[in-house]
Write a protein that holds these residues in place. Sequence first.
Motif, PDB file in Angstrom:
ATOM      1  N   TYR A  62       0.778  -1.256   0.142  1.00 30.88           N
ATOM      2  CA  TYR A  62      -0.318  -0.007   0.013  1.00 30.88           C
ATOM      3  C   TYR A  62       0.843   1.217   0.022  1.00 30.88           C
ATOM      4  O   TYR A  62       0.349   1.755  -0.876  1.00 30.88           O
ATOM      5  N   THR A  63       2.313   1.587   1.160  1.00 28.00           N
ATOM      6  CA  THR A  63       2.701   2.342   1.113  1.00 28.00           C
ATOM      7  C   THR A  63       2.903   2.702   0.011  1.00 28.00           C
ATOM      8  O   THR A  63       3.783   3.806  -1.054  1.00 28.00           O
ATOM      9  N   PHE A  64       4.208   1.903  -0.342  1.00 23.32           N
ATOM     10  CA  PHE A  64       4.792   1.736  -2.078  1.00 23.32           C
ATOM     11  C   PHE A  64       4.112   2.020  -3.032  1.00 23.32           C
ATOM     12  O   PHE A  64       4.894   3.210  -4.188  1.00 23.32           O
ATOM     13  N   ALA A  65       3.103   1.462  -3.708  1.00 24.73           N
ATOM     14  CA  ALA A  65       2.096   2.174  -4.365  1.00 24.73           C
ATOM     15  C   ALA A  65       1.829   3.797  -3.804  1.00 24.73           C
ATOM     16  O   ALA A  65       1.858   4.580  -5.611  1.00 24.73           O
ATOM     17  N   GLY A  66       1.756   3.801  -3.269  1.00 20.91           N
ATOM     18  CA  GLY A  66       1.181   5.251  -2.918  1.00 20.91           C
ATOM     19  C   GLY A  66       2.375   6.456  -2.786  1.00 20.91           C
ATOM     20  O   GLY A  66       2.317   7.583  -3.969  1.00 20.91           O
ATOM     21  N   SER A  67       3.863   6.002  -2.888  1.00 16.04           N
ATOM     22  CA  SER A  67       5.031   7.296  -2.915  1.00 16.04           C
ATOM     23  C   SER A  67       5.168   6.700  -4.289  1.00 16.04           C
ATOM     24  O   SER A  67       5.809   7.662  -4.868  1.00 16.04           O
ATOM     25  N   VAL A  68       4.839   5.706  -5.486  1.00 15.72           N
ATOM     26  CA  VAL A  68       5.447   6.200  -6.516  1.00 15.72           C
ATOM     27  C   VAL A  68       4.386   6.763  -7.196  1.00 15.72           C
ATOM     28  O   VAL A  68       5.328   8.060  -8.105  1.00 15.72           O
ATOM     29  N   LEU A  69       3.350   6.971  -7.170  1.00 16.75           N
ATOM     30  CA  LEU A  69       2.613   8.734  -7.122  1.00 16.75           C
ATOM     31  C   LEU A  69       3.044   9.627  -6.986  1.00 16.75           C
ATOM     32  O   LEU A  69       3.077  10.308  -7.559  1.00 16.75           O
ATOM     33  N   MET A  70       4.047   9.546  -5.325  1.00 16.96           N
ATOM     34  CA  MET A  70       4.519  11.105  -5.065  1.00 16.96           C
ATOM     35  C   MET A  70       5.803  11.239  -6.433  1.00 16.96           C
ATOM     36  O   MET A  70       6.016  12.500  -6.093  1.00 16.96           O
ATOM     37  N   LEU A  71       6.358   9.949  -6.137  1.00 18.99           N
ATOM     38  CA  LEU A  71       7.381   9.662  -7.206  1.00 18.99           C
ATOM     39  C   LEU A  71       7.336  10.923  -8.312  1.00 18.99           C
ATOM     40  O   LEU A  71       7.903  11.781  -8.884  1.00 18.99           O
TER      41      LEU A  71
ATOM     42  N   ALA B  97      -2.884  12.727  -6.609  1.00 19.12           N
ATOM     43  CA  ALA B  97      -1.277  11.414  -7.241  1.00 19.12           C
ATOM     44  C   ALA B  97      -0.668  12.093  -5.270  1.00 19.12           C
ATOM     45  O   ALA B  97      -0.493  10.775  -4.903  1.00 19.12           O
ATOM     46  N   LEU B  98      -0.737  13.483  -5.269  1.00 17.99           N
ATOM     47  CA  LEU B  98      -0.192  13.331  -3.808  1.00 17.99           C
ATOM     48  C   LEU B  98      -0.652  12.847  -2.843  1.00 17.99           C
ATOM     49  O   LEU B  98      -0.859  12.319  -1.812  1.00 17.99           O
ATOM     50  N   PHE B  99      -2.438  13.156  -2.753  1.00 16.66           N
ATOM     51  CA  PHE B  99      -2.976  12.717  -2.066  1.00 16.66           C
ATOM     52  C   PHE B  99      -3.151  11.937  -1.841  1.00 16.66           C
ATOM     53  O   PHE B  99      -3.321  11.331  -0.348  1.00 16.66           O
ATOM     54  N   VAL B 100      -3.504  11.019  -3.129  1.00 16.46           N
ATOM     55  CA  VAL B 100      -3.504   9.335  -2.699  1.00 16.46           C
ATOM     56  C   VAL B 100      -1.932   8.823  -1.194  1.00 16.46           C
ATOM     57  O   VAL B 100      -2.229   7.876  -0.720  1.00 16.46           O
ATOM     58  N   ALA B 101      -0.702   9.407  -2.320  1.00 12.02           N
ATOM     59  CA  ALA B 101       0.287   8.782  -1.450  1.00 12.02           C
ATOM     60  C   ALA B 101       0.018   9.289   0.062  1.00 12.02           C
ATOM     61  O   ALA B 101       0.080   8.225   0.843  1.00 12.02           O
ATOM     62  N   PHE B 102      -0.739  10.281   0.702  1.00 14.56           N
ATOM     63  CA  PHE B 102      -0.501  10.456   1.632  1.00 14.56           C
ATOM     64  C   PHE B 102      -1.915   9.643   2.535  1.00 14.56           C
ATOM     65  O   PHE B 102      -2.057   9.902   3.371  1.00 14.56           O
ATOM     66  N   ALA B 103      -3.409   9.764   1.657  1.00  8.30           N
ATOM     67  CA  ALA B 103      -4.281   9.330   2.118  1.00  8.30           C
ATOM     68  C   ALA B 103      -3.534   7.426   2.794  1.00  8.30           C
ATOM     69  O   ALA B 103      -5.055   7.784   3.565  1.00  8.30           O
ATOM     70  N   ILE B 104      -3.464   6.924   1.789  1.00  8.21           N
ATOM     71  CA  ILE B 104      -2.985   6.231   2.724  1.00  8.21           C
ATOM     72  C   ILE B 104      -2.135   5.624   4.238  1.00  8.21           C
ATOM     73  O   ILE B 104      -2.805   5.174   4.510  1.00  8.21           O
ATOM     74  N   LYS B 105      -1.304   6.764   3.961  1.00  9.48           N
ATOM     75  CA  LYS B 105      -0.661   6.356   5.374  1.00  9.48           C
ATOM     76  C   LYS B 105      -1.430   6.870   6.395  1.00  9.48           C
ATOM     77  O   LYS B 105      -1.550   6.983   7.646  1.00  9.48           O
TER      78      LYS B 105
END
Lengths: 480, 498
Positions: free
Chosen positions: B167-176, B214-222
Motif C-alpha cells: 500500500y505504502t509503496f504504491a502510494g509513494s510511486v505516485l508521489m515520485l 496523486a500526492l493526496f493518494v500517497a498521503f491518504a494511504i498513510k
Amino acid sequence: MEQLLLPAIDWLAVLPVGLTSILGLVLLALGLFVDDDETLGWITLIGLAVTAVATACLAGQKSITFNGTFALDAYALFFDLLFLVAGIVVVLMSMTYLEGTGIPSGDYYGLLAFAIAGMIVMASATDLIVVFLGLEIMSISVYVLAGAWRTQLRSNEAAMKYFLLGAFATGFLLYGIALVYGATGAFRLDRIATAVGDTPNRTMLIAGVAMLIIAFGFKVAAVPFHMWTPDVYEGAPTTVTALMAVAVKAAGFAAFVRVFLHGFGGLHADWSMLLWVIAALTMTVGNVLALAQRNVKRMLAYSSIAHAGYILVALVASGAAGGTAALFYLLVYSFMTLGAFGVVAALGSVGEPNETLDDYAGIGFRRPLLGVTMTIFMLSLTGIPPLAGFAGKFYVFTAAIREGYYVLAVIGVLNSAISSAYYVRVLIAMYLTPGAEEHGRVARQPYLLTSIVVSAVMTVVVGVFPALWMQLARFGFLSL
Amino acid sequence: MDHVLTWMTFLPLLGAAVVLCLPSRRPGLIKRVALLSTLPTFALGVRLFAAFDRATTAYQYVDRTPWIASYAIDYFVGVDGVSITMVLLTALLCPLCVLASFGIDKGVKGYFALFLMLETGMLGVFVALDFFLFYVFWEVMLLPMYFLIGVWGGPRREYAAIKFFLYTFAGSVLMLVAMLVLYFGAAPHTFAIPELAGRGAVFDPRTQQLLWLALFVAFAIKIPAFPFHTWLPDAHVEAPTAISVILAGVLLKMGTYGLLRINYGILPAATLDLAFWSLAALGTFNIVYGALCALAQTDLKKLVAYSSISHMGYVMLGMAAFTPQGINGAVLQMFNHGTITALLFLLVGVIYDRAHHREIAGFGGLAGVMPVYTGVAALAFFAAMGLPGLSAFISEVLVLLGAWQRHPGLTIVAASAIVLTAGYLLWTLQRVWLGRLDERYAALPDVDARELATLLPLAAIVLALGVYPHAVLDLIGASLGHLNELVRAGAAAGVAPR
C-alpha cells in the motif's frame, strides 16, 4: 595494381581489447598445463585487474582509429571499465562456483576473457561492421559458456536455445546493416548520421533501423524478443547467467545507445515511437511474469527483462539526460544484479541448485550475511532509496518527464510498484518463513562472498552518493 | 547550537550501528543501549521546544548542504511550527516505545537496530525541507516497519507486513511522479519545498488537480483515509505493542503532515478546489465509518485501530476548513491523537502481556485486581472520548468550531459522531474493566514500574494539554496562520477558476 593502403593505427585505442584478448589466449594455453582451478582464477583476476588499471589510465584520451571505425573516448572507457569490473566480480564468483562442477576452468576463463574483448569492441565501435564483429566475438564465447556445464542437461538446453535464437538475431543485424548501407551508402556512424537526413530510400532505411532494433532487442532481452531469456538464464551456470544479465546486456546497450543516439539521432522521431512501445511492453511483461515465478533464478531473469525496459525508457527520452540516465542505470543495475546472482550461486551447491523460494526459507537467520546482502539487492532492484536502484530509476524517470514522456514515466513507476511484490517475496521467504534446520556444514565460499559484499557495498555507496557516478556517466555520454 | 536537527535525526542511526556491534547473547545490554540512544534526541527535542522562536513563520535551525548538485538536490532540513510539533511527538514516543519493548525476547538485536533506524526515518520525514530528501526518508521508513511487523508480529504478520508495504509503496510511486513534474515545473528546477511554495501555479488547473490527487493518494494511504485504510487494522493487530504505538502515534501523522507541507504549500489553488470532497467530506465519512467499525470489534486492539481512523477524520475535517481554528485544531489533534492512541495501545499491550489474548468478551472486572491500570485506562478512554479537561477536547472543539464556518452540514455530522465514539469507548470500558471478574484473571499483577514509566508521561501530557493547550498552540500558530494565508492567497490570485 593499386596498393592496398593500411590506415594508421592508434595502438593505445586498442589497448583494452588487446590486453583482454592476450589474456584469453594465455588462459587457453595455460588451461592445458595448469590443473589448479584457483590458480587459473587468480591469473584471470590479475589479468582483468591490470587491464582495468591500464584502461583507467587512458582516461582523458580521445582518438579514433582504424579508419574511423574504432573509437577511444570516455564513452568507450566507461563501458570498458564496467565490463572489466563485472568480469572481475564474475571471476570471483566462479572461483567458488566452479568447484566440483567439472567445468574446465582454462577454457571457461579464456572464453570469459574473449567475451569481454568482444564487449569492449562493441562499446568502441563507430562502424556497423565493427559492431557486428564485437557482437559475434562476444556472443559465440557466451554461447559456449552457457553450455559449459556439459553434464547438466539444462545447461546444454540453454546453450542450444541461446545459439539458435542468437543466430537469428545475428541474421537480423546483418540484414539491417545491409539495408542501412543500401539507403545511406555508409557503415560508419558519423557518415550515416549525415546521410539519414536526405536519403532517397527512406523506407529502406527505416526497415534497416527496425531490423537493428530487433537485433539489439534480442541481445538486451527486450519484449517481444525476450523468449529465450528465462530458459537460458535458468539453465546456464549461475556465474554465466550473471555475466549475461549484466555484461552482455550492458554491451548490447553500449552499441544500441551509440548507434541509435549517435548514428540514427536524426531519426529519433521515427524509432522513438517503436521503442516507446517496446519499453512499455518490456517493463510490464517482465514484471508481471516475474510475479508468477517460484524459482528465484528464473524470477531474476524476468526482472532483468524488466530492467532492460527501464533503460529503454531512457533511450526513448534520448538527449543528454536520457543517455546519461541509461549509462548510470546500467552501472547501478550491474552491481545489484551481480550481487543477486551471487547470492543465488552461494545458496546452491553441485547437484542441489536450491533456487526455489522454498529453499530460501529462513536463510536470513541461518546465513545472516547472505540475508542482509540479498535484502539490499532486492530493495535496490525495487527502487527503494537510498540504494542505487532508486537513484537509477530516479534519473531515468526524470529524463522521461523532462522530455515530456509522462505516460511512459507513469507506466514505469507503476511497474516499480508491481515489482516490489516479487522482490519482497524473497525477503518474506528469507525472514518470515520458518526454514528447515541447517543440514551439514556450509561450505566455505571466500571468493564468492567477497564478490557479493563488494556488490552490496557498491549498491549502497552509489545510492547514497550518486553525484560522482552520475558525473562519470554524463562525461561518458557527452563524449559521443 | 549547530546542526541540531541533523544530530537529532541521525543519533538514533548511530545507536543502531552500536547495537549491531553488541554481542547477541547480552540482550539486556542491547536494550539499555537502545534506550540510551533515543534519549539524546529527546533531550535535544526538549531544548528545541524551549528555544523555538514562536513568533516567526520562517523555518528555523536550517541546515543546508548540496547533496546531488547536478539536480539541485540539497540535504536541506529545518523546522517550522508544524514540523517541530511532530518532531517532539516522535522524540517523545520513541524512548517510551523502547522501554515498552523490553519484553521482546526474540531477535533482540535486530529488533532494536530496526527500531532505531525507524526513528531516524521518521524524524527525517518531519525535518526534511527538500522534497527529494523527504521522499528518501519516507521510503527509508518503510523497511524497518515492514520487518518489525513481519518478524516480530502476531500470527498473520506476513500478510499484514506485505499489505502495509505494498500500500505504502504504491502510494509513494505516485508521489515520485508528482514530485518530478513539480521539479520540472519550477524555474530554476528545484526540490526545495520553501522555494516550491505556490509554484504549482505554473501548471494549468487540471494538471494542478491531477498532481494534487496523486500526492493526496500517497498521503491518504498513510492517514489512512477510506478507502485506503484497509492495511491499518491488519498492521495494528499483528504488530508488536511498541510498533503499534509508533504506527498510530507517528506514521499516521505523516499523511496529514505531508498534505500540509506539500499539497497545501505547493498547490494552494488545487487544495482549495479539492478540499471539500477529498478532505472535508472524506474526513467526516472517516469519523463516522471508523466509529461504526470500532463499535463492531471484538478485539481490543482492532477497536483502538478503528478509533484511530475515526480520530484522524477530525484532522482532515479541520484542515479543510481554512480557518485559523480549524487548521490549528487539526495540528493539535495530530499531536493529541499521537499521545492518546499511544497510551491506548500501550494499555492494550499491558493486558495482552498478561492474558495473552485481546478478546473484549474474555475480560471483565479488571478494576478489582488492577486498580492503577484501570485508573490510567479510564483517563485514556475519557481522553479519547474528548472529555473536557483532557487534551483531545480542545482540539476537537477547535476543529468543529473552525469547520462550522465553512462546512456546517458536515460539522453537524462530525459532532454527532462523538456519540458513537462515546458509545464504543464506554461500552468497552464497561466490558473489560467493570462487571464480574473472570476467575482466570483473579491473580493478575497490576502494572509494574517499567510499564508505569511508559504510561505516566503520556497521561501527564494528556492532562496538561487539556488545561494548557497553548503549549502546542503557541508553537504552531504562526506557521499555520502563514500557511492558511498562503492557500487563500493562492486561490485569490486567480490561478485557478473557482
